[in-house]
Design a protein around this motif. Structure first.
Motif, PDB file in Angstrom:
ATOM      1  N   PHE A   1      -5.079  -6.580  -7.293  1.00  0.00           N
ATOM      2  CA  PHE A   1      -4.303  -5.330  -7.719  1.00  0.00           C
ATOM      3  C   PHE A   1      -4.226  -5.085  -9.397  1.00  0.00           C
ATOM      4  O   PHE A   1      -4.196  -3.896  -9.784  1.00  0.00           O
ATOM      5  CB  PHE A   1      -2.840  -5.152  -6.969  1.00  0.00           C
ATOM      6  CG  PHE A   1      -2.971  -4.645  -5.644  1.00  0.00           C
ATOM      7  CD1 PHE A   1      -3.255  -3.495  -5.244  1.00  0.00           C
ATOM      8  CD2 PHE A   1      -2.871  -5.718  -4.682  1.00  0.00           C
ATOM      9  CE1 PHE A   1      -3.457  -3.265  -3.830  1.00  0.00           C
ATOM     10  CE2 PHE A   1      -3.200  -5.563  -3.417  1.00  0.00           C
ATOM     11  CZ  PHE A   1      -3.495  -4.240  -3.069  1.00  0.00           C
TER      12      PHE A   1
ATOM     13  N   MET B   1      -6.368  -2.983  -1.236  1.00  0.00           N
ATOM     14  CA  MET B   1      -6.973  -2.584  -2.602  1.00  0.00           C
ATOM     15  C   MET B   1      -7.692  -1.114  -2.741  1.00  0.00           C
ATOM     16  O   MET B   1      -7.585  -0.525  -3.311  1.00  0.00           O
ATOM     17  CB  MET B   1      -7.887  -3.917  -3.343  1.00  0.00           C
ATOM     18  CG  MET B   1      -7.984  -3.556  -4.956  1.00  0.00           C
ATOM     19  SD  MET B   1      -9.098  -4.959  -5.304  1.00  0.00           S
ATOM     20  CE  MET B   1     -10.751  -4.242  -4.495  1.00  0.00           C
TER      21      MET B   1
ATOM     22  N   TYR C   1      -5.642   1.658  -2.032  1.00  0.00           N
ATOM     23  CA  TYR C   1      -4.921   1.827  -3.374  1.00  0.00           C
ATOM     24  C   TYR C   1      -5.602   2.681  -4.408  1.00  0.00           C
ATOM     25  O   TYR C   1      -5.095   3.664  -4.908  1.00  0.00           O
ATOM     26  CB  TYR C   1      -4.382   0.772  -3.957  1.00  0.00           C
ATOM     27  CG  TYR C   1      -3.591   0.901  -5.204  1.00  0.00           C
ATOM     28  CD1 TYR C   1      -2.607   1.605  -5.587  1.00  0.00           C
ATOM     29  CD2 TYR C   1      -4.112   0.307  -6.517  1.00  0.00           C
ATOM     30  CE1 TYR C   1      -2.099   1.671  -6.774  1.00  0.00           C
ATOM     31  CE2 TYR C   1      -3.653   0.201  -7.596  1.00  0.00           C
ATOM     32  CZ  TYR C   1      -2.651   0.868  -7.818  1.00  0.00           C
ATOM     33  OH  TYR C   1      -1.916   0.976  -8.987  1.00  0.00           O
TER      34      TYR C   1
ATOM     35  N   TYR D   1       5.228  -2.822  -5.273  1.00  0.00           N
ATOM     36  CA  TYR D   1       4.589  -3.451  -4.092  1.00  0.00           C
ATOM     37  C   TYR D   1       4.187  -2.391  -3.066  1.00  0.00           C
ATOM     38  O   TYR D   1       3.292  -2.726  -2.299  1.00  0.00           O
ATOM     39  CB  TYR D   1       5.184  -4.640  -3.473  1.00  0.00           C
ATOM     40  CG  TYR D   1       5.316  -5.819  -4.440  1.00  0.00           C
ATOM     41  CD1 TYR D   1       4.105  -6.272  -4.863  1.00  0.00           C
ATOM     42  CD2 TYR D   1       6.502  -6.219  -4.933  1.00  0.00           C
ATOM     43  CE1 TYR D   1       4.337  -7.520  -5.665  1.00  0.00           C
ATOM     44  CE2 TYR D   1       6.520  -7.274  -5.790  1.00  0.00           C
ATOM     45  CZ  TYR D   1       5.529  -7.772  -6.314  1.00  0.00           C
ATOM     46  OH  TYR D   1       5.612  -9.016  -7.127  1.00  0.00           O
TER      47      TYR D   1
ATOM     48  N   TYR E   1       2.811   1.289  -2.433  1.00  0.00           N
ATOM     49  CA  TYR E   1       2.352   2.413  -2.787  1.00  0.00           C
ATOM     50  C   TYR E   1       2.261   3.775  -1.971  1.00  0.00           C
ATOM     51  O   TYR E   1       2.215   3.430  -0.834  1.00  0.00           O
ATOM     52  CB  TYR E   1       0.891   2.151  -3.262  1.00  0.00           C
ATOM     53  CG  TYR E   1       0.068   3.422  -3.631  1.00  0.00           C
ATOM     54  CD1 TYR E   1       0.193   3.866  -5.107  1.00  0.00           C
ATOM     55  CD2 TYR E   1      -0.962   4.155  -3.013  1.00  0.00           C
ATOM     56  CE1 TYR E   1      -0.599   4.971  -5.580  1.00  0.00           C
ATOM     57  CE2 TYR E   1      -1.492   5.264  -3.539  1.00  0.00           C
ATOM     58  CZ  TYR E   1      -1.331   5.685  -4.631  1.00  0.00           C
ATOM     59  OH  TYR E   1      -1.946   6.931  -5.338  1.00  0.00           O
TER      60      TYR E   1
ATOM     61  N   LYS F   1       1.013  -3.596  -1.041  1.00  0.00           N
ATOM     62  CA  LYS F   1       0.264  -4.469  -1.779  1.00  0.00           C
ATOM     63  C   LYS F   1       0.841  -6.033  -1.876  1.00  0.00           C
ATOM     64  O   LYS F   1       0.183  -6.885  -2.863  1.00  0.00           O
ATOM     65  CB  LYS F   1       0.232  -4.081  -3.388  1.00  0.00           C
ATOM     66  CG  LYS F   1      -0.214  -2.372  -3.536  1.00  0.00           C
ATOM     67  CD  LYS F   1       0.375  -1.427  -4.646  1.00  0.00           C
ATOM     68  CE  LYS F   1      -0.062  -2.355  -5.941  1.00  0.00           C
ATOM     69  NZ  LYS F   1       0.351  -1.337  -7.100  1.00  0.00           N
TER      70      LYS F   1
END
Length: 501
Positions: free
Chosen positions: A293, A355, A358, A429, A431, A449
């Motif tokens: 991340f 990931m 995100y 952490y 999102y 995350k």
């Protein structure tokens, strides 16, 4: 510098910790504050390799998954490790004969074109026949089409400095699949019978690595290829650059995106570039979550500066980031003699899926057009850690399930709305990306995350539907459930979509 406790302040996101240590995160959404209309399509790339031979269980199941997904902009790349699977003219013409041969290439390519029929796709036969480059001696390739090789693409100077030889090769490739065949260099007609519709063609791949092209060389090649292919299909659109290391190549963007460096009338439709998170060999699975991340955030900064260059020089151009994924440190050693692929922990697939989700969310906020997850099939000797399916069965793994979840719930036309508070008040952490969909539904993408479970408080969630993919769902499709309160529990590395009632 802010004190640590200010990151858990009471604004858009409030994080508290219970006696059990489980984090409590509050999300506040400004549903009346529309920040942009989404133009971002989630999709994937397909790299040609032996498991995708026509008729294998892997090919059958993997392409069924692609067909059922129904995504636009799926990228197809016959690539350098398998010259016989991606290069249609492996030898120069001699003694009145050419070496054109599609017998191994067609079955795999037709499977792809059938699986994506009805949707836009991006084709990229990225490997130029090696004999078109000057080298001290001829470059050999394995007689076994399924044997991997990493040194086929050599030479930095083309045999034909005008690049017309390269351009004619690609024009004939296009004609083979769209015009029923082509006439070769010696005037002989080759019939294929294919009349597929191809929307986009990407000109080469990671050109700063493959043949070590400068921006000036690549731009000259791009113009030659586009000119030749437009004669075959005037409405074909093009994707340029496909850079492997965009943060290290600002001059590439400055040069290629400037219209004055191209011949008059050359279209600049799309630019493309790539991102892979890569850990060091000593990192444990627990540490990799932080690394991936953090590297993703660094890449997003690169996207921001590239976007500023694009807007300044070619504002009508679109952007596809068409390789997004992670590569294990073990995969980087796959070319060493005697290398044996290490087992990949199940948590890795959920981490890399989270990931991607995100990055998709942030790219949506930035107005990127295409976010392409990489790649459909990887397997030992060819980047197994990048695979989106089980390389033994072709069934989707958690990375593909996350893509399905995003594709089914978000897309162009959604209105992205704002969160309350500022960057410093949001939990690092969890999102969140809230949208109002094209049909008026209020929906929030949530990405955990962290490997630790989180409880999220979202006003209005009670009575809504939750759909999620994480380590508990594994290789199965995302799980759907109804929520009976405003509290949503997220497992470690969970990607969740909450649709409000």
């Amino acid at each position: 510098m802010r004190p640590w406790w200010s990151f858990c302040s009471v604004a858009a996101v409030v994080c508290l910790f219970t006696l059990s240590g489980r984090a409590q995160v509050k999300i506040e959404v400004n549903w009346d504050k529309v920040e942009r209309t989404s133009q971002t399509s989630p999709t994937l790339q397909v790299v040609v390799n032996p498991p995708l031979h026509h008729g294998t269980i892997v090919s059958t199941n993997a392409y069924k998954a692609v067909h059922d997904l129904g995504a636009d902009y799926v990228r197809y790349v016959p690539w350098l490790p398998y010259p016989k699977l991606g290069v249609a003219e492996l030898e120069p013409h001699t003694n009145g004969k050419t070496s054109w041969d599609f017998s191994l290439i067609d079955p795999m390519t037709i499977d792809f074109l059938e699986a994506t029929k009805g949707y836009s796709a991006i084709l990229n036969f990225s490997t130029i026949p090696q004999w078109m480059w000057k080298t001290d001696k001829p470059i050999t390739y394995p007689s076994d089409p399924d044997q991997v090789t990493w040194d086929y693409t050599q030479g930095t100077e083309p045999r034909d400095p005008t690049f017309n030889e390269v351009a004619d090769y690609y024009a004939r490739l296009l004609a083979w699949y769209t015009q029923g065949g082509f006439t070769d260099e010696l005037g002989k007609r080759h019939e294929s019978g294919y009349h597929y519709s191809i929307s986009y063609w990407e000109v080469l791949n990671e050109v700063e690595f493959e043949h070590h092209m400068s921006p000036e060389t690549y731009t000259k090649l791009y113009d030659a290829v586009v000119t030749a292919m437009h004669k075959v299909q005037p409405d074909l659109k093009f994707v340029g650059m496909a850079l492997a290391m965009p943060s290290q190549n600002p001059h590439f963007f400055e040069y290629f995106l400037d219209h004055k460096n191209h011949k008059p009338g050359i279209p600049l439709d799309f630019i493309s570039y790539h991102f892979y998170a890569i850990p060091t060999p000593d990192q444990t699975a627990e540490i990799q979550g932080y690394t991936f991340f953090a590297q993703a955030d660094g890449f997003l900064n690169t996207v921001r500066y590239v976007e500023e260059i694009r807007k300044r020089l070619s504002p009508d151009m679109r952007t596809t980031i068409d390789e997004i994924g992670a590569i294990s440190a073990d995969d980087l050693a796959q070319g060493e003699p005697g290398h044996v692929t290490k087992p990949i922990p199940s948590s890795y697939w959920s981490l890399t899926g989270a990931m991607y989700a995100y990055l998709f969310g942030e790219m949506t906020r930035m107005g990127i057009d295409v976010a392409g997850e990489s790649q459909l099939v990887g397997y030992p000797t060819q980047f197994p850690s990048v695979s989106m399916v089980d390389w033994n069965t072709g069934n989707p793994n958690p990375r593909f399930r996350v893509l399905q979840l995003l594709h089914d719930n978000f897309g162009p036309g959604d209105k992205v709305v704002g969160l309350g508070g500022d960057f410093f008040s949001r939990n690092p952490y969890v999102y969140a990306m809230p949208v109002i969909t094209k049909n008026g539904k209020k929906r929030v993408l949530l990405v955990n995350k962290s490997q630790n479970a989180m409880d999220v408080q979202l006003a209005g969630a009670s009575g809504g539907q939750l759909e999620y993919a994480d380590q508990t769902t594994g290789f199965d499709p995302a799980k759907k459930t109804y929520v009976n309160s405003d509290k949503i529990s997220l497992n470690g590395f969970s990607v969740a979509v909450i649709t409000l009632p």
